[in-house]
Design a protein around this motif. Sequence first.
Motif, PDB file in Angstrom:
ATOM      1  N   ASP A  92       0.810  -1.302   0.018  1.00 52.72           N
ATOM      2  CA  ASP A  92      -0.074  -0.097  -0.016  1.00 52.72           C
ATOM      3  C   ASP A  92       1.092   1.329  -0.138  1.00 52.72           C
ATOM      4  OD1 ASP A  92      -2.150  -1.594   0.114  1.00 52.72           O
ATOM      5  OD2 ASP A  92      -2.813  -1.237   2.044  1.00 52.72           O
ATOM      6  N   MET A  93       1.917   1.240   0.867  1.00 53.11           N
ATOM      7  CA  MET A  93       2.800   2.520   0.820  1.00 53.11           C
ATOM      8  C   MET A  93       3.443   2.795  -0.286  1.00 53.11           C
ATOM      9  SD  MET A  93       2.222   3.708   3.965  1.00 53.11           S
ATOM     10  CE  MET A  93       3.729   4.648   4.048  1.00 53.11           C
ATOM     11  N   ASP A  94       3.955   1.378  -1.122  1.00 50.31           N
ATOM     12  CA  ASP A  94       4.588   1.696  -2.417  1.00 50.31           C
ATOM     13  C   ASP A  94       3.518   1.963  -3.281  1.00 50.31           C
ATOM     14  OD1 ASP A  94       6.850   0.540  -1.189  1.00 50.31           O
ATOM     15  OD2 ASP A  94       6.677  -1.394  -1.960  1.00 50.31           O
ATOM     16  N   LEU A  95       2.858   1.730  -3.336  1.00 53.72           N
ATOM     17  CA  LEU A  95       1.551   2.158  -4.353  1.00 53.72           C
ATOM     18  C   LEU A  95       1.291   3.736  -4.383  1.00 53.72           C
ATOM     19  CD1 LEU A  95      -0.534   1.339  -6.403  1.00 53.72           C
ATOM     20  CD2 LEU A  95      -2.170   0.874  -4.963  1.00 53.72           C
ATOM     21  N   GLN A  96       0.946   4.047  -2.914  1.00 58.09           N
ATOM     22  CA  GLN A  96       0.874   5.434  -2.759  1.00 58.09           C
ATOM     23  C   GLN A  96       2.174   6.429  -3.224  1.00 58.09           C
ATOM     24  OE1 GLN A  96      -0.059   6.048   1.428  1.00 58.09           O
ATOM     25  NE2 GLN A  96      -1.980   5.025   1.504  1.00 58.09           N
ATOM     26  N   GLU A  97       3.352   5.950  -2.772  1.00 61.27           N
ATOM     27  CA  GLU A  97       4.354   6.488  -3.449  1.00 61.27           C
ATOM     28  C   GLU A  97       4.519   6.537  -4.910  1.00 61.27           C
ATOM     29  OE1 GLU A  97       9.433   5.774  -3.299  1.00 61.27           O
ATOM     30  OE2 GLU A  97       8.045   5.187  -1.391  1.00 61.27           O
ATOM     31  N   SER A  98       4.373   5.536  -5.537  1.00 58.79           N
ATOM     32  CA  SER A  98       4.088   5.504  -6.866  1.00 58.79           C
ATOM     33  C   SER A  98       3.180   6.272  -7.536  1.00 58.79           C
ATOM     34  CB  SER A  98       4.016   4.037  -7.601  1.00 58.79           C
ATOM     35  OG  SER A  98       3.908   4.007  -8.637  1.00 58.79           O
ATOM     36  N   GLU A  99       2.094   6.529  -6.933  1.00 61.07           N
ATOM     37  CA  GLU A  99       1.036   7.467  -7.372  1.00 61.07           C
ATOM     38  C   GLU A  99       1.398   8.669  -7.326  1.00 61.07           C
ATOM     39  OE1 GLU A  99      -3.044   7.545  -5.565  1.00 61.07           O
ATOM     40  OE2 GLU A  99      -3.324   5.374  -6.716  1.00 61.07           O
ATOM     41  N   GLN A 100       2.156   9.091  -6.026  1.00 64.54           N
ATOM     42  CA  GLN A 100       2.499  10.426  -5.855  1.00 64.54           C
ATOM     43  C   GLN A 100       3.515  10.947  -7.017  1.00 64.54           C
ATOM     44  OE1 GLN A 100       1.295  12.857  -3.809  1.00 64.54           O
ATOM     45  NE2 GLN A 100       2.796  14.141  -4.870  1.00 64.54           N
ATOM     46  N   LYS A 101       4.570   9.828  -7.275  1.00 61.23           N
ATOM     47  CA  LYS A 101       5.726  10.173  -8.215  1.00 61.23           C
ATOM     48  C   LYS A 101       5.013  10.435  -9.777  1.00 61.23           C
ATOM     49  CE  LYS A 101       9.387   7.657  -6.287  1.00 61.23           C
ATOM     50  NZ  LYS A 101      10.258   6.501  -6.295  1.00 61.23           N
ATOM     51  N   PHE A 102       3.904   9.588  -9.914  1.00 66.93           N
ATOM     52  CA  PHE A 102       2.879   9.717 -11.387  1.00 66.93           C
ATOM     53  C   PHE A 102       2.298  10.989 -11.479  1.00 66.93           C
ATOM     54  CE2 PHE A 102      -1.332   9.119 -13.459  1.00 66.93           C
ATOM     55  CZ  PHE A 102      -0.648   8.519 -14.659  1.00 66.93           C
ATOM     56  N   HIS A 103       1.727  11.369 -10.238  1.00 71.49           N
ATOM     57  CA  HIS A 103       1.021  12.989 -10.464  1.00 71.49           C
ATOM     58  C   HIS A 103       2.314  13.929 -10.474  1.00 71.49           C
ATOM     59  CE1 HIS A 103      -3.016  11.800  -9.871  1.00 71.49           C
ATOM     60  NE2 HIS A 103      -2.659  10.765  -8.812  1.00 71.49           N
ATOM     61  N   THR A 104       3.234  13.552  -9.776  1.00 70.09           N
ATOM     62  CA  THR A 104       4.138  14.727  -9.549  1.00 70.09           C
ATOM     63  C   THR A 104       4.900  14.957 -11.137  1.00 70.09           C
ATOM     64  OG1 THR A 104       5.024  14.335  -7.555  1.00 70.09           O
ATOM     65  CG2 THR A 104       6.521  15.560  -8.853  1.00 70.09           C
ATOM     66  N   ILE A 105       5.075  13.751 -11.980  1.00 72.82           N
ATOM     67  CA  ILE A 105       5.754  13.618 -13.359  1.00 72.82           C
ATOM     68  C   ILE A 105       4.805  14.476 -14.289  1.00 72.82           C
ATOM     69  CG2 ILE A 105       6.022  12.315 -15.308  1.00 72.82           C
ATOM     70  CD1 ILE A 105       7.311  10.282 -13.215  1.00 72.82           C
ATOM     71  N   PHE A 106       3.297  14.118 -14.210  1.00 74.89           N
ATOM     72  CA  PHE A 106       2.432  14.911 -15.008  1.00 74.89           C
ATOM     73  C   PHE A 106       2.271  16.303 -14.659  1.00 74.89           C
ATOM     74  CE2 PHE A 106       1.372  10.428 -16.327  1.00 74.89           C
ATOM     75  CZ  PHE A 106       0.827  10.737 -17.654  1.00 74.89           C
ATOM     76  N   ASP A 107       2.219  16.626 -13.211  1.00 66.51           N
ATOM     77  CA  ASP A 107       2.154  17.899 -13.086  1.00 66.51           C
ATOM     78  C   ASP A 107       3.451  18.928 -13.356  1.00 66.51           C
ATOM     79  OD1 ASP A 107      -0.091  17.578 -11.545  1.00 66.51           O
ATOM     80  OD2 ASP A 107       0.824  17.529  -9.524  1.00 66.51           O
ATOM     81  N   MET A 108       4.603  18.295 -13.652  1.00 68.52           N
ATOM     82  CA  MET A 108       5.599  18.899 -14.060  1.00 68.52           C
ATOM     83  C   MET A 108       5.699  19.169 -15.752  1.00 68.52           C
ATOM     84  SD  MET A 108       8.695  17.341 -11.636  1.00 68.52           S
ATOM     85  CE  MET A 108      10.103  17.990 -12.539  1.00 68.52           C
ATOM     86  N   ALA A 109       4.760  18.077 -16.209  1.00 74.18           N
ATOM     87  CA  ALA A 109       4.909  18.310 -17.630  1.00 74.18           C
ATOM     88  C   ALA A 109       3.664  18.919 -18.065  1.00 74.18           C
ATOM     89  CB  ALA A 109       4.472  16.728 -18.182  1.00 74.18           C
ATOM     90  N   GLY A 110       2.924  19.495 -17.071  1.00 74.61           N
ATOM     91  CA  GLY A 110       1.736  20.478 -17.625  1.00 74.61           C
ATOM     92  C   GLY A 110       0.490  19.653 -17.857  1.00 74.61           C
ATOM     93  N   VAL A 111       0.526  18.406 -17.430  1.00 73.87           N
ATOM     94  CA  VAL A 111      -0.761  17.673 -17.989  1.00 73.87           C
ATOM     95  C   VAL A 111      -1.559  17.611 -16.620  1.00 73.87           C
ATOM     96  CG1 VAL A 111      -1.564  15.394 -18.557  1.00 73.87           C
ATOM     97  CG2 VAL A 111       0.722  16.347 -19.497  1.00 73.87           C
ATOM     98  N   GLY A 112      -2.806  17.992 -16.679  1.00 74.66           N
ATOM     99  CA  GLY A 112      -3.615  17.813 -15.471  1.00 74.66           C
ATOM    100  C   GLY A 112      -4.498  16.625 -15.535  1.00 74.66           C
ATOM    101  N   LEU A 113      -4.345  15.907 -14.273  1.00 78.50           N
ATOM    102  CA  LEU A 113      -5.088  14.643 -14.155  1.00 78.50           C
ATOM    103  C   LEU A 113      -6.436  15.166 -13.477  1.00 78.50           C
ATOM    104  CD1 LEU A 113      -2.385  12.320 -13.464  1.00 78.50           C
ATOM    105  CD2 LEU A 113      -3.493  12.553 -15.485  1.00 78.50           C
ATOM    106  N   ALA A 114      -7.591  14.613 -13.878  1.00 77.98           N
ATOM    107  CA  ALA A 114      -8.768  14.725 -13.187  1.00 77.98           C
ATOM    108  C   ALA A 114      -8.868  13.417 -12.151  1.00 77.98           C
ATOM    109  CB  ALA A 114     -10.033  14.561 -14.044  1.00 77.98           C
ATOM    110  N   MET A 115      -9.050  13.820 -10.965  1.00 78.01           N
ATOM    111  CA  MET A 115      -9.239  12.769  -9.820  1.00 78.01           C
ATOM    112  C   MET A 115     -10.786  12.452  -9.773  1.00 78.01           C
ATOM    113  SD  MET A 115      -6.256  11.973  -8.862  1.00 78.01           S
ATOM    114  CE  MET A 115      -6.315  11.390  -7.301  1.00 78.01           C
ATOM    115  N   SER A 116     -11.111  11.236  -9.538  1.00 78.82           N
ATOM    116  CA  SER A 116     -12.511  10.944  -9.404  1.00 78.82           C
ATOM    117  C   SER A 116     -12.727  10.332  -8.181  1.00 78.82           C
ATOM    118  CB  SER A 116     -13.020  10.006 -10.582  1.00 78.82           C
ATOM    119  OG  SER A 116     -12.125   8.833 -10.565  1.00 78.82           O
TER     120      SER A 116
END
Length: 166
Positions: free
Chosen positions: A142-166
């Motif tokens: 669970d912790m690894d998944l949360q960390e991976s999710e955070q990295k994923f969002h950081t990468i997309f935020d840095m690339a200027g791609v917004g992700l819609a959270m549902s």
Amino acid sequence: IVAARDITTSKTTEDLLTQSEFRFRQLAENIPQVFYLKDAQNNNMLYVSPAYEGIWERECKSLYQNPLSFMDAVHPDDCKIVMDALAEQKLGKKVDLEYRIIRSDGEERYIRSQSFPAYDKQGELSMTAGIAEDITQRHQIDMDLQESEQKFHTIFDMAGVGLAMS
């Protein structure tokens, strides 16, 4: 004078009880979770499965001598929630909680404990039955998944791609 008594029924009952106890022990002593039974009146440990020794790295006999000895391993930050859960058990409530223990080797383990009340024929609380399991691996995933999710969002935020959270 000769007295005879048919003991067939009592012998059959005794055999059934022996078979039932054997099946119980086969189950309780071979599952990886800790299974326990505590007397509700005086909090004495009636039974604890051998899995306790593997998870806590403490002897089962320590619980028979002192049912609260498992608390010695509970992480200091989690002692209050565990003590609160024990108070709920004494009131006959079901308990489901997660907490940490620190084993003798210093390793921190995550435990999920579930317990429920058992009542006698008169409806009085007679014992508490419970299962405790080591969920450290699941917690780490669970912790690894949360960390991976955070990295994923950081990468997309840095690339200027917004992700819609549902």
